[in-house]
Enzyme design. Structure first.
Site, PDB file in Angstrom:
ATOM      1  N   GLU A  65       0.825  -1.215   0.000  1.00 45.21           N
ATOM      2  CA  GLU A  65       0.000   0.000   0.000  1.00 45.21           C
ATOM      3  C   GLU A  65       0.861   1.267   0.000  1.00 45.21           C
ATOM      4  O   GLU A  65       0.536   2.251  -0.654  1.00 45.21           O
ATOM      5  CB  GLU A  65      -0.885  -0.016   1.253  1.00 45.21           C
ATOM      6  N   ASP A  66       1.957   1.251   0.716  1.00 48.00           N
ATOM      7  CA  ASP A  66       2.700   2.496   0.970  1.00 48.00           C
ATOM      8  C   ASP A  66       4.115   2.557   0.416  1.00 48.00           C
ATOM      9  O   ASP A  66       4.810   3.567   0.612  1.00 48.00           O
ATOM     10  CB  ASP A  66       2.775   2.760   2.494  1.00 48.00           C
TER      11      ASP A  66
HETATM   12  N1  LIG Z   1      -3.222   7.070  14.239  1.00 47.64           N
HETATM   13  C1  LIG Z   1      -2.175   7.370  13.433  1.00 47.64           C
HETATM   14  N2  LIG Z   1      -2.152   6.865  12.165  1.00 47.64           N
HETATM   15  C2  LIG Z   1      -1.094   7.159  11.383  1.00 47.64           C
HETATM   16  C3  LIG Z   1      -0.036   7.965  11.860  1.00 47.64           C
HETATM   17  N3  LIG Z   1       0.876   8.060  10.870  1.00 47.64           N
HETATM   18  C4  LIG Z   1       0.435   7.345   9.846  1.00 47.64           C
HETATM   19  N4  LIG Z   1      -0.765   6.789  10.115  1.00 47.64           N
HETATM   20  C5  LIG Z   1      -1.546   5.942   9.202  1.00 47.64           C
HETATM   21  O1  LIG Z   1      -2.597   6.734   8.668  1.00 47.64           O
HETATM   22  C6  LIG Z   1      -3.707   5.875   8.313  1.00 47.64           C
HETATM   23  C7  LIG Z   1      -4.968   6.523   8.827  1.00 47.64           C
HETATM   24  O2  LIG Z   1      -5.103   7.793   8.269  1.00 47.64           O
HETATM   25  P1  LIG Z   1      -6.221   8.111   7.172  1.00 47.64           P
HETATM   26  O3  LIG Z   1      -6.149   9.554   6.830  1.00 47.64           O
HETATM   27  O4  LIG Z   1      -7.533   7.581   7.684  1.00 47.64           O
HETATM   28  O5  LIG Z   1      -5.843   7.210   5.932  1.00 47.64           O
HETATM   29  P2  LIG Z   1      -4.857   7.467   4.703  1.00 47.64           P
HETATM   30  O6  LIG Z   1      -3.450   7.411   5.256  1.00 47.64           O
HETATM   31  O7  LIG Z   1      -5.176   6.311   3.791  1.00 47.64           O
HETATM   32  O8  LIG Z   1      -5.165   8.790   4.088  1.00 47.64           O
HETATM   33  C8  LIG Z   1      -3.424   4.505   8.901  1.00 47.64           C
HETATM   34  O9  LIG Z   1      -3.103   3.670   7.801  1.00 47.64           O
HETATM   35  P3  LIG Z   1      -3.240   2.071   7.818  1.00 47.64           P
HETATM   36  O10 LIG Z   1      -2.342   1.541   8.880  1.00 47.64           O
HETATM   37  O11 LIG Z   1      -3.045   1.613   6.425  1.00 47.64           O
HETATM   38  O12 LIG Z   1      -4.684   1.711   8.311  1.00 47.64           O
HETATM   39  P4  LIG Z   1      -6.147   2.161   7.862  1.00 47.64           P
HETATM   40  O13 LIG Z   1      -6.517   3.291   8.774  1.00 47.64           O
HETATM   41  O14 LIG Z   1      -6.087   2.620   6.424  1.00 47.64           O
HETATM   42  O15 LIG Z   1      -6.952   0.969   8.056  1.00 47.64           O
HETATM   43  C9  LIG Z   1      -2.240   4.761   9.848  1.00 47.64           C
HETATM   44  O16 LIG Z   1      -1.339   3.684   9.978  1.00 47.64           O
HETATM   45  C10 LIG Z   1      -0.108   8.488  13.191  1.00 47.64           C
HETATM   46  O17 LIG Z   1       0.769   9.210  13.670  1.00 47.64           O
HETATM   47  N5  LIG Z   1      -1.193   8.162  13.935  1.00 47.64           N
END
Ligand SMILES: Nc1nc2c(ncn2[C@@H]2O[C@H](COP(=O)(O)OP(=O)(O)O)[C@@H](OP(=O)(O)OP(=O)(O)O)[C@H]2O)c(=O)[nH]1
Ligand SMILES: [Mn+2]
Length: 179
Positions: A65-66
Protein backbone atom coordinates in the site's frame (compact mmCIF):
# COMPACT_ATOMS: atom_id res chain seq x y z
CA UNK A 1 18.50 -22.44 9.27
CA UNK A 2 14.89 -21.75 8.24
CA UNK A 3 13.78 -21.36 11.82
CA UNK A 4 10.91 -19.00 12.66
CA UNK A 5 13.35 -16.59 14.32
CA UNK A 6 15.46 -16.35 11.16
CA UNK A 7 12.34 -15.88 9.01
CA UNK A 8 11.03 -13.12 11.26
CA UNK A 9 14.35 -11.25 11.13
CA UNK A 10 14.40 -11.57 7.35
CA UNK A 11 10.87 -10.18 7.25
CA UNK A 12 11.36 -7.25 9.65
CA UNK A 13 14.55 -6.30 7.81
CA UNK A 14 12.70 -6.32 4.45
CA UNK A 15 9.93 -4.13 5.89
CA UNK A 16 12.46 -1.72 7.48
CA UNK A 17 14.26 -1.29 4.15
CA UNK A 18 10.99 -0.71 2.29
CA UNK A 19 9.68 1.84 4.83
CA UNK A 20 13.12 3.41 5.37
CA UNK A 21 12.15 6.90 4.18
CA UNK A 22 8.67 6.99 5.71
CA UNK A 23 7.57 8.63 8.93
CA UNK A 24 4.33 8.48 10.91
CA UNK A 25 2.05 11.53 10.90
CA UNK A 26 2.63 12.37 14.57
CA UNK A 27 4.40 15.66 15.41
CA UNK A 28 7.63 13.78 16.25
CA UNK A 29 7.57 12.04 12.85
CA UNK A 30 8.19 8.62 14.36
CA UNK A 31 9.84 6.13 11.93
CA UNK A 32 7.01 4.33 10.06
CA UNK A 33 8.47 0.87 10.79
CA UNK A 34 7.44 1.29 14.46
CA UNK A 35 3.85 0.71 13.26
CA UNK A 36 4.20 -2.70 11.51
CA UNK A 37 6.51 -3.93 14.28
CA UNK A 38 3.95 -2.79 16.86
CA UNK A 39 1.09 -4.49 14.97
CA UNK A 40 2.99 -7.80 14.91
CA UNK A 41 3.80 -7.40 18.58
CA UNK A 42 0.12 -6.81 19.48
CA UNK A 43 -0.77 -10.04 17.66
CA UNK A 44 1.79 -12.13 19.53
CA UNK A 45 1.85 -10.44 22.92
CA UNK A 46 -1.81 -9.48 23.35
CA UNK A 47 -3.59 -11.71 20.83
CA UNK A 48 -1.63 -14.82 21.83
CA UNK A 49 -1.15 -15.71 18.16
CA UNK A 50 2.24 -17.24 17.31
CA UNK A 51 1.50 -18.30 13.71
CA UNK A 52 4.57 -17.34 11.70
CA UNK A 53 2.71 -16.39 8.51
CA UNK A 54 0.34 -14.08 10.37
CA UNK A 55 3.26 -12.37 12.14
CA UNK A 56 5.14 -11.99 8.86
CA UNK A 57 2.04 -10.56 7.15
CA UNK A 58 1.67 -8.08 10.02
CA UNK A 59 5.25 -6.89 9.55
CA UNK A 60 4.65 -6.54 5.79
CA UNK A 61 1.02 -5.34 5.90
CA UNK A 62 1.65 -1.76 4.65
CA UNK A 63 4.53 -2.47 2.22
CA UNK A 64 2.40 -2.80 -0.93
CA UNK A 65 0.00 0.00 0.00
CA UNK A 66 2.70 2.50 0.97
CA UNK A 67 5.96 1.52 -0.84
CA UNK A 68 7.10 0.20 -4.24
CA UNK A 69 6.66 -3.43 -3.12
CA UNK A 70 4.59 -5.78 -5.33
CA UNK A 71 2.62 -8.88 -4.33
CA UNK A 72 4.83 -10.89 -6.73
CA UNK A 73 7.88 -9.74 -4.79
CA UNK A 74 6.30 -10.79 -1.48
CA UNK A 75 5.25 -14.14 -2.92
CA UNK A 76 8.74 -14.85 -4.29
CA UNK A 77 10.41 -13.93 -1.02
CA UNK A 78 7.92 -15.05 1.63
CA UNK A 79 5.58 -17.49 -0.14
CA UNK A 80 1.93 -17.50 -1.25
CA UNK A 81 0.29 -17.59 2.19
CA UNK A 82 2.04 -14.45 3.48
CA UNK A 83 1.48 -12.66 0.14
CA UNK A 84 -2.22 -13.56 0.19
CA UNK A 85 -2.76 -12.24 3.73
CA UNK A 86 -1.05 -8.94 2.83
CA UNK A 87 -3.21 -8.73 -0.30
CA UNK A 88 -6.36 -9.14 1.80
CA UNK A 89 -5.43 -6.20 4.05
CA UNK A 90 -4.22 -3.89 1.26
CA UNK A 91 -6.46 -1.02 0.13
CA UNK A 92 -6.95 -0.45 -3.59
CA UNK A 93 -5.15 2.88 -4.03
CA UNK A 94 -6.80 3.46 -7.43
CA UNK A 95 -10.08 4.11 -5.59
CA UNK A 96 -11.01 7.42 -4.01
CA UNK A 97 -10.38 7.71 -0.29
CA UNK A 98 -14.12 7.54 0.38
CA UNK A 99 -14.48 4.33 -1.67
CA UNK A 100 -11.42 2.78 0.00
CA UNK A 101 -12.90 3.45 3.42
CA UNK A 102 -16.26 2.00 2.34
CA UNK A 103 -14.57 -1.08 0.84
CA UNK A 104 -12.80 -1.84 4.11
CA UNK A 105 -16.15 -1.91 5.91
CA UNK A 106 -17.69 -4.13 3.21
CA UNK A 107 -14.73 -6.53 2.88
CA UNK A 108 -13.93 -7.01 6.58
CA UNK A 109 -16.38 -9.88 7.13
CA UNK A 110 -15.21 -11.74 4.01
CA UNK A 111 -11.50 -11.85 4.91
CA UNK A 112 -9.71 -15.01 6.04
CA UNK A 113 -9.23 -15.49 9.79
CA UNK A 114 -5.53 -14.70 9.41
CA UNK A 115 -6.23 -11.40 7.64
CA UNK A 116 -8.87 -10.52 10.27
CA UNK A 117 -6.28 -10.86 13.04
CA UNK A 118 -3.94 -8.47 11.18
CA UNK A 119 -6.78 -6.00 10.63
CA UNK A 120 -7.84 -6.07 14.30
CA UNK A 121 -4.27 -5.40 15.44
CA UNK A 122 -3.78 -2.65 12.81
CA UNK A 123 -6.89 -0.83 14.05
CA UNK A 124 -5.94 -1.34 17.70
CA UNK A 125 -2.48 0.14 17.08
CA UNK A 126 -3.82 3.13 15.14
CA UNK A 127 -6.55 3.93 17.70
CA UNK A 128 -4.03 3.79 20.54
CA UNK A 129 -1.77 6.04 18.48
CA UNK A 130 -4.65 8.53 18.11
CA UNK A 131 -5.13 8.49 21.89
CA UNK A 132 -1.38 9.07 22.36
CA UNK A 133 -1.23 12.11 20.10
CA UNK A 134 -3.07 13.77 17.23
CA UNK A 135 -1.50 13.41 13.75
CA UNK A 136 -0.27 16.72 12.30
CA UNK A 137 -3.16 18.64 10.74
CA UNK A 138 -5.94 16.44 12.16
CA UNK A 139 -8.87 18.08 13.96
CA UNK A 140 -10.62 16.49 16.96
CA UNK A 141 -13.57 15.80 14.61
CA UNK A 142 -11.37 13.86 12.20
CA UNK A 143 -10.01 11.77 15.06
CA UNK A 144 -13.55 10.98 16.24
CA UNK A 145 -14.61 10.11 12.66
CA UNK A 146 -11.70 7.66 12.46
CA UNK A 147 -12.97 5.95 15.64
CA UNK A 148 -16.50 5.72 14.20
CA UNK A 149 -15.26 4.32 10.87
CA UNK A 150 -12.88 1.87 12.61
CA UNK A 151 -15.81 0.56 14.67
CA UNK A 152 -17.69 -0.17 11.42
CA UNK A 153 -14.72 -2.18 10.15
CA UNK A 154 -14.26 -4.01 13.47
CA UNK A 155 -17.96 -5.05 13.42
CA UNK A 156 -17.14 -7.26 10.44
CA UNK A 157 -14.11 -8.75 12.19
CA UNK A 158 -15.88 -9.97 15.31
CA UNK A 159 -15.53 -13.55 16.54
CA UNK A 160 -11.86 -13.71 15.53
CA UNK A 161 -9.72 -12.92 18.60
CA UNK A 162 -11.43 -12.24 21.92
CA UNK A 163 -8.49 -10.43 23.60
CA UNK A 164 -8.00 -7.97 20.74
CA UNK A 165 -11.74 -7.37 20.32
CA UNK A 166 -12.12 -6.71 24.05
CA UNK A 167 -9.39 -4.05 23.96
CA UNK A 168 -10.93 -2.44 20.88
CA UNK A 169 -14.38 -2.40 22.49
CA UNK A 170 -12.96 -0.58 25.52
CA UNK A 171 -11.41 2.11 23.27
CA UNK A 172 -14.71 2.59 21.41
CA UNK A 173 -16.59 2.75 24.74
CA UNK A 174 -14.25 5.51 25.99
CA UNK A 175 -15.14 7.54 22.88
CA UNK A 176 -18.84 6.91 23.23
CA UNK A 177 -18.84 4.88 20.00
CA UNK A 178 -21.28 1.96 19.94
CA UNK A 179 -19.86 -1.23 18.43
N1 LIG B 1 -3.22 7.07 14.24
C1 LIG B 1 -2.18 7.37 13.43
N2 LIG B 1 -2.15 6.87 12.16
C2 LIG B 1 -1.09 7.16 11.38
C3 LIG B 1 -0.04 7.96 11.86
N3 LIG B 1 0.88 8.06 10.87
C4 LIG B 1 0.44 7.35 9.85
N4 LIG B 1 -0.76 6.79 10.11
C5 LIG B 1 -1.55 5.94 9.20
O1 LIG B 1 -2.60 6.73 8.67
C6 LIG B 1 -3.71 5.88 8.31
C7 LIG B 1 -4.97 6.52 8.83
O2 LIG B 1 -5.10 7.79 8.27
P1 LIG B 1 -6.22 8.11 7.17
O3 LIG B 1 -6.15 9.55 6.83
O4 LIG B 1 -7.53 7.58 7.68
O5 LIG B 1 -5.84 7.21 5.93
P2 LIG B 1 -4.86 7.47 4.70
O6 LIG B 1 -3.45 7.41 5.26
O7 LIG B 1 -5.18 6.31 3.79
O8 LIG B 1 -5.17 8.79 4.09
C8 LIG B 1 -3.42 4.50 8.90
O9 LIG B 1 -3.10 3.67 7.80
P3 LIG B 1 -3.24 2.07 7.82
O10 LIG B 1 -2.34 1.54 8.88
O11 LIG B 1 -3.04 1.61 6.43
O12 LIG B 1 -4.68 1.71 8.31
P4 LIG B 1 -6.15 2.16 7.86
O13 LIG B 1 -6.52 3.29 8.77
O14 LIG B 1 -6.09 2.62 6.42
O15 LIG B 1 -6.95 0.97 8.06
C9 LIG B 1 -2.24 4.76 9.85
O16 LIG B 1 -1.34 3.68 9.98
C10 LIG B 1 -0.11 8.49 13.19
O17 LIG B 1 0.77 9.21 13.67
N5 LIG B 1 -1.19 8.16 13.94
MN1 LIG C 1 -1.29 -0.25 9.08
Amino acid sequence: MNSDAVLLLETVNFAAEKHRNQRRKDPEATPYINHPIGVARIISHEGGVANIEVLQAALLHDTVEDTDTSFAELEAKFGPIVARIVQEVTDDKSLSKQDRKRQQVEHAAHCSRQAKVVKLADKLYNLRDLNRCTPSGWTAERVQEYFVWASEVVKGLRGTNYALEERLEELFRQRGVQL
